[in-house]
Write an enzyme that holds these catalytic residues in place. Structure first.
Site, PDB file in Angstrom:
ATOM      1  N   LYS A  97     -19.367   6.464  37.484  1.00  0.00           N
ATOM      2  CA  LYS A  97     -18.377   6.305  38.487  1.00  0.00           C
ATOM      3  C   LYS A  97     -17.400   7.231  37.527  1.00  0.00           C
ATOM      4  CE  LYS A  97     -14.728   3.861  37.943  1.00  0.00           C
ATOM      5  NZ  LYS A  97     -13.752   4.320  38.286  1.00  0.00           N
ATOM      6  N   GLU A 126     -18.413   2.517  24.342  1.00  0.00           N
ATOM      7  CA  GLU A 126     -17.684   2.992  23.096  1.00  0.00           C
ATOM      8  C   GLU A 126     -16.380   3.098  23.617  1.00  0.00           C
ATOM      9  OE1 GLU A 126     -18.904   5.105  20.907  1.00  0.00           O
ATOM     10  OE2 GLU A 126     -21.102   5.241  21.450  1.00  0.00           O
ATOM     11  N   CYS A 133     -10.689   9.325  21.031  1.00  0.00           N
ATOM     12  CA  CYS A 133     -10.978   7.911  20.466  1.00  0.00           C
ATOM     13  C   CYS A 133     -11.103   8.051  18.924  1.00  0.00           C
ATOM     14  CB  CYS A 133     -12.259   7.426  21.482  1.00  0.00           C
ATOM     15  SG  CYS A 133     -13.416   8.734  21.414  1.00  0.00           S
ATOM     16  N   GLU A 154      -4.364   1.095  18.198  1.00  0.00           N
ATOM     17  CA  GLU A 154      -4.690   2.263  19.456  1.00  0.00           C
ATOM     18  C   GLU A 154      -3.646   2.699  20.496  1.00  0.00           C
ATOM     19  OE1 GLU A 154      -7.986   3.606  22.015  1.00  0.00           O
ATOM     20  OE2 GLU A 154      -8.714   4.399  21.064  1.00  0.00           O
TER      21      GLU A 154
HETATM   22  P1  NAD Z   1     -10.274   2.287  30.484  1.00  0.00           P
HETATM   23  O1  NAD Z   1     -10.662   1.151  29.753  1.00  0.00           O
HETATM   24  O2  NAD Z   1      -9.098   2.070  31.311  1.00  0.00           O
HETATM   25  O3  NAD Z   1     -11.223   2.483  31.586  1.00  0.00           O
HETATM   26  C1  NAD Z   1     -12.295   3.371  31.540  1.00  0.00           C
HETATM   27  C2  NAD Z   1     -13.111   3.625  32.541  1.00  0.00           C
HETATM   28  O4  NAD Z   1     -13.166   1.746  33.143  1.00  0.00           O
HETATM   29  C3  NAD Z   1     -12.690   4.176  33.813  1.00  0.00           C
HETATM   30  O5  NAD Z   1     -13.668   4.967  34.936  1.00  0.00           O
HETATM   31  C4  NAD Z   1     -11.949   3.210  34.955  1.00  0.00           C
HETATM   32  O6  NAD Z   1     -11.691   3.763  35.924  1.00  0.00           O
HETATM   33  C5  NAD Z   1     -13.425   2.156  34.447  1.00  0.00           C
HETATM   34  N1  NAD Z   1     -12.524   0.576  34.169  1.00  0.00           N
HETATM   35  C6  NAD Z   1     -10.861   0.345  34.635  1.00  0.00           C
HETATM   36  N2  NAD Z   1     -11.485  -1.554  34.368  1.00  0.00           N
HETATM   37  C7  NAD Z   1     -12.353  -1.569  34.580  1.00  0.00           C
HETATM   38  C8  NAD Z   1     -13.161  -2.885  35.508  1.00  0.00           C
HETATM   39  N3  NAD Z   1     -12.334  -4.209  35.140  1.00  0.00           N
HETATM   40  N4  NAD Z   1     -14.766  -2.314  35.726  1.00  0.00           N
HETATM   41  C9  NAD Z   1     -15.542  -1.726  34.969  1.00  0.00           C
HETATM   42  N5  NAD Z   1     -14.459  -0.810  34.747  1.00  0.00           N
HETATM   43  C10 NAD Z   1     -13.317  -0.561  35.405  1.00  0.00           C
HETATM   44  O7  NAD Z   1      -9.987   3.563  29.674  1.00  0.00           O
HETATM   45  P2  NAD Z   1      -9.361   5.153  29.889  1.00  0.00           P
HETATM   46  O8  NAD Z   1      -7.571   4.745  30.114  1.00  0.00           O
HETATM   47  O9  NAD Z   1      -9.906   5.881  31.092  1.00  0.00           O
HETATM   48  O10 NAD Z   1      -9.596   5.675  28.913  1.00  0.00           O
HETATM   49  C11 NAD Z   1      -8.920   5.665  27.180  1.00  0.00           C
HETATM   50  C12 NAD Z   1      -9.448   4.394  26.437  1.00  0.00           C
HETATM   51  O11 NAD Z   1     -10.837   4.435  26.254  1.00  0.00           O
HETATM   52  C13 NAD Z   1      -8.992   4.038  25.191  1.00  0.00           C
HETATM   53  O12 NAD Z   1      -9.086   3.155  24.560  1.00  0.00           O
HETATM   54  C14 NAD Z   1     -10.356   5.505  24.103  1.00  0.00           C
HETATM   55  O13 NAD Z   1      -9.920   4.870  22.922  1.00  0.00           O
HETATM   56  C15 NAD Z   1     -11.400   5.170  25.065  1.00  0.00           C
HETATM   57  N6  NAD Z   1     -11.944   5.427  24.439  1.00  0.00           N
HETATM   58  C16 NAD Z   1     -13.341   5.657  23.780  1.00  0.00           C
HETATM   59  C17 NAD Z   1     -14.388   6.837  23.284  1.00  0.00           C
HETATM   60  C18 NAD Z   1     -15.745   6.393  22.964  1.00  0.00           C
HETATM   61  O14 NAD Z   1     -16.203   7.139  22.851  1.00  0.00           O
HETATM   62  N7  NAD Z   1     -15.559   5.780  21.907  1.00  0.00           N
HETATM   63  C19 NAD Z   1     -14.276   8.012  24.057  1.00  0.00           C
HETATM   64  C20 NAD Z   1     -12.792   8.385  25.029  1.00  0.00           C
HETATM   65  C21 NAD Z   1     -11.926   7.277  25.054  1.00  0.00           C
END
Ligand code: NAD
Length: 472
Positions: free
Chosen positions: A170, A245, A279, A377
């Protein structure tokens, strides 16, 4: 020719109509125009995708067959890369040069690295009278973010398939179109049905259903720390393995004998890569008080070279922030940092231009390490510069957040930098600009995550161990 009008999900080796009637619009952050849409899946669609993945899962699938699957995916990626690059530029505003390098080439390099890890991996070993057998975990639910849409998928899906698992993916709603193009290419390459399934939809519904699904054996999540914690809590109810992650607030520690020009130049570049939506970005620059003024001068000079604009203009280094919501989040952080007493030395909270979610590369000096900007962040082009007194102070500040994902240390003496690096609580750290290694494991300490991606450790996340005690 792109197809941005996506009506179907990919389940059991076919593009199928979703049960859910809703759609998710995809907005180009540079133009604020809707450029396409993907289906908003219903829970029944997730059930169908998980069932297909379960049927396709064979714990005895040979390593040769897994290798063949990986090779097909890599070939598909290579073919689709030009289209995917352009789509990433449009759906999340990555400047073309960044889309070509940090997004797609990096993803391809990671994919080839995963294939080479598979080729060199010993799945079985003898310990005394036991034969240890590493078996695929089963059905993997992969939930990914928008910031590096292709890369984040590659570093989950390929090791999972290399391990012999099957996958329900997803992607994030902000940037799903590149993944639909990838799956088109994989479909043409002829992966066995059910090995990879793609569903799109709201995280709070579809993501949570994947996390809680009793037929999903492992959830691999990349995203924010808040959502990651929720995914882990939901997954715990069916006692499944979870890898996370998550976010970061990484420190770029410049020691007093460092090459200041290099440390600042590379540090600023790292922080602003992908508009700061990375990230692993080194968003805190820790500078010794004795060299503070010189560092600020160098930073000011470096920032002026970060031209903001149209992602498809070759001169652009920073495109728009990926979504309006994210832009408002970033602007809120900038406003509050000014109120908290940090000194703005470049950029600011003003939106640039009338159209597009643009924010200027922004630098704050004199940031209190315990303030919001020193701790949280931002996920936008905002650098916090923090002065420190001595090495002990630098270490305290570097380790003084709830995160531990990445970082850097600079010193004229590599041994000194390495000694310092050993004491930083973080999953990876670059010394004097040491370059990215796609075979080295990647992941977080503390609230930056659980588990590793890439390398042997990344493959082993998708394997479980069985011990067979043999007769003597
Ligand atoms: P997010 O947590 O809002 O969403 C990530 C994914 O989770 C999306 O596919 C989203 O649709 C899904 N999601 C949202 N709510 C959910 C729920 N309640 N249950 C299950 N899935 C759900 O993050 P984002 O805004 O897409 O990405 C930014 C964040 O991701 C930043 O905090 C960044 O640091 C982190 N990030 C971490 C890494 C890493 O490798 N450590 C890499 C990239 C991004």
């Amino acid at each position: 020719m792109h197809n941005y009008d996506r009506k179907n999900l990919y389940i059991d080796g076919k593009w199928v109509s979703p049960t859910g009637a809703g759609v998710i619009d995809v907005i180009d952050p540079a133009t604020e125009q809707v450029i396409g849409s993907v289906p908003s899946s219903a829970p029944e669609d997730v059930d169908a995708a998980v069932a297909a993945a379960r049927r396709a899962f064979d714990p005895l699938v040979t390593v040769a067959e897994r290798r063949d699957r990986l090779a097909k995916i890599i070939e598909a990626m290579e073919k689709a890369l030009p289209d995917i690059t352009e789509t990433i530029g449009r759906e999340m505003g990555a400047p073309l040069r960044i889309a070509q390098t940090a997004h797609t080439q990096l993803a391809l390099t990671a994919a080839r690295g995963i294939l080479s890890t598979l080729d060199n991996y010993q799945f079985e070993e003898r310990v005394g009278n036991s034969l240890l057998v590493r078996e695929p975990y089963g059905v993997v639910g992969a939930i990914t973010p928008w910031n590096y849409p292709l890369y984040q998928v590659v570093v989950k899906v390929l090791p999972a398939i290399a391990a012999g698992c099957t996958v329900v993916l997803k992607p994030a709603n902000e940037a799903p179109l590149s993944l639909f193009e990838l799956v088109d290419a994989i479909h043409e390459a002829g992966l066995p049905p059910g090995v990879l399934n793609l569903v799109s939809g709201p995280g709070a519904v579809i993501g949570e259903q994947i996390a809680g699904h009793p037929e999903v054996d492992l959830v691999s999540f990349t995203g924010s720390t808040t959502v990651g914690a929720r995914v882990a809590a939901i997954a715990a109810q069916t006692v499944k393995k979870v890898t996370l992650e998550l976010g970061g607030k990484s420190a770029n520690v410049i020691l007093d004998d460092a090459d200041l020009t290099a440390a600042v130049k590379v540090g600023v570049g790292n922080c602003f890569l992908n508009g700061g939506q990375t990230c692993v970005a080194w968003t805190r620059m820790l500078v010794p008080r004795s060299r503070y003024d010189d560092a600020l001068e160098l930073i000011r000079g470096t920032v002026t070279r970060y031209s903001v604009g149209d992602p498809f203009d070759p001169a652009t280094r920073i495109g728009p922030v990926a979504s309006e919501r994210q832009m408002e989040t970033v602007r809120g952080f900038i406003d509050r940092a000014e109120r908290d007493g940090a000194r703005l030395i470049a950029g600011g909270a003003d939106k640039i231009g009338d159209v597009g979610f643009y924010v200027a590369p922004t630098v704050f000096a004199d940031v209190d390490p315990d303030s919001e900007l020193g701790q949280e962040e931002v996920f936008g082009p905002v650098l916090a510069v923090i002065p420190y007194e001595d090495e002990q102070d630098a270490l305290r500040i570097a380790n003084g957040t709830r995160y531990g994902l990445s970082g850097a240390v600079w010193s004229g003496d590599v041994d000194r930098a390495t000694t310092f690096a050993r004491r930083v609580q973080t999953g990876q750290l670059d010394i004097n600009g040491g370059r990215h290694n796609p075979l080295a494991p990647f992941g977080g300490y503390k609230q930056s995550g659980v588990g590793r991606e890439l390398g042997r450790a990344g493959l082993e996340e998708y394997l479980q161990l069985k011990s067979l005690q043999l007769p003597e």
